[in-house]
Design a protein around this motif. Sequence first.
Motif, PDB file in Angstrom:
ATOM      1  N   CYS A 193       0.831  -1.212   0.000  1.00 20.65           N
ATOM      2  CA  CYS A 193       0.000   0.000   0.000  1.00 20.65           C
ATOM      3  C   CYS A 193       0.865   1.261   0.000  1.00 20.65           C
TER       4      CYS A 193
ATOM      5  N   ASP B 244       2.672   2.258   2.651  1.00 22.44           N
ATOM      6  CA  ASP B 244       2.905   2.710   4.023  1.00 22.44           C
ATOM      7  C   ASP B 244       4.072   1.953   4.643  1.00 22.44           C
TER       8      ASP B 244
ATOM      9  N   CYS C 247      -2.177   4.148   7.763  1.00 20.13           N
ATOM     10  CA  CYS C 247      -3.579   4.410   8.083  1.00 20.13           C
ATOM     11  C   CYS C 247      -3.866   4.193   9.578  1.00 20.13           C
TER      12      CYS C 247
ATOM     13  N   SER D  65      -3.358   0.675  10.802  1.00 23.35           N
ATOM     14  CA  SER D  65      -1.936   0.320  10.946  1.00 23.35           C
ATOM     15  C   SER D  65      -1.384   0.877  12.266  1.00 23.35           C
TER      16      SER D  65
ATOM     17  N   HIS E 215      -4.421  -6.439   5.870  1.00 17.72           N
ATOM     18  CA  HIS E 215      -2.985  -6.386   5.553  1.00 17.72           C
ATOM     19  C   HIS E 215      -2.228  -5.450   6.515  1.00 17.72           C
ATOM     20  N   CYS E 216      -2.918  -4.536   7.167  1.00 21.14           N
ATOM     21  CA  CYS E 216      -2.262  -3.610   8.104  1.00 21.14           C
ATOM     22  C   CYS E 216      -1.695  -4.388   9.306  1.00 21.14           C
TER      23      CYS E 216
ATOM     24  N   LEU F   5       1.409  -6.037   8.137  1.00 24.99           N
ATOM     25  CA  LEU F   5       2.530  -5.092   8.065  1.00 24.99           C
ATOM     26  C   LEU F   5       3.213  -4.973   9.437  1.00 24.99           C
TER      27      LEU F   5
HETATM   28 FE1  FES Z   1      -1.290   0.783   4.376  1.00 24.31          FE
HETATM   29 FE2  FES Z   1      -3.069   0.228   6.315  1.00 24.31          FE
HETATM   30  S1  FES Z   1      -3.457   0.908   4.298  1.00 24.31           S
HETATM   31  S2  FES Z   1      -0.935  -0.024   6.339  1.00 24.31           S
END
Ligand code: FES
Length: 141
Positions: free
Chosen positions: A54, A56, A79, A82, A122-123, A126
């Motif tokens: 994404c 980030d 976000c 996250s 997915h956050c 991450l």
């Molecule tokens: Fe990128 Fe949540 S959208 S970490």
Amino acid sequence: MKDELDAWADELQETIYKEAEADYSREVYQRWRDPKRFGPMENASATGKVRGSCGDSMEIYLKVEKGRVVDSSFFTDGCGPSVSAGSMAADLAMDKDMEALADITGEVILQALGGLPEDSIHCAGLAASALSAAVDAYFRA
Ligand code: FES
């Protein structure tokens, strides 16, 4: 003019929080609004930084003494979910042996948060990847 702009920004932020409260679990919402363990750590024993698809990034910082995590923190430019996931990952790492951190997967973070909407799952991954990168860095040093 600045006061009007500030008031507009505050109102917009409150609207975002209200929508978040409706869409996310209590745990996610609270950590989003008031993230525990947020911020870079000076003199960390190990740091892991990853960037998601994404765009980030997420960083996890660990302070380790005698193979055990005695302090942890995170930083993300991502976000709201996250922020919640990084906060939870850093919390879950506390007081654990370094070897045990491999058990903190994206799924574990997700469950501890009370779940995330499909497009935010997915956050949590991450945050788990950043934690894993910190563990790798620790054992490589
Ligand atoms: Fe990128 Fe949540 S959208 S970490």
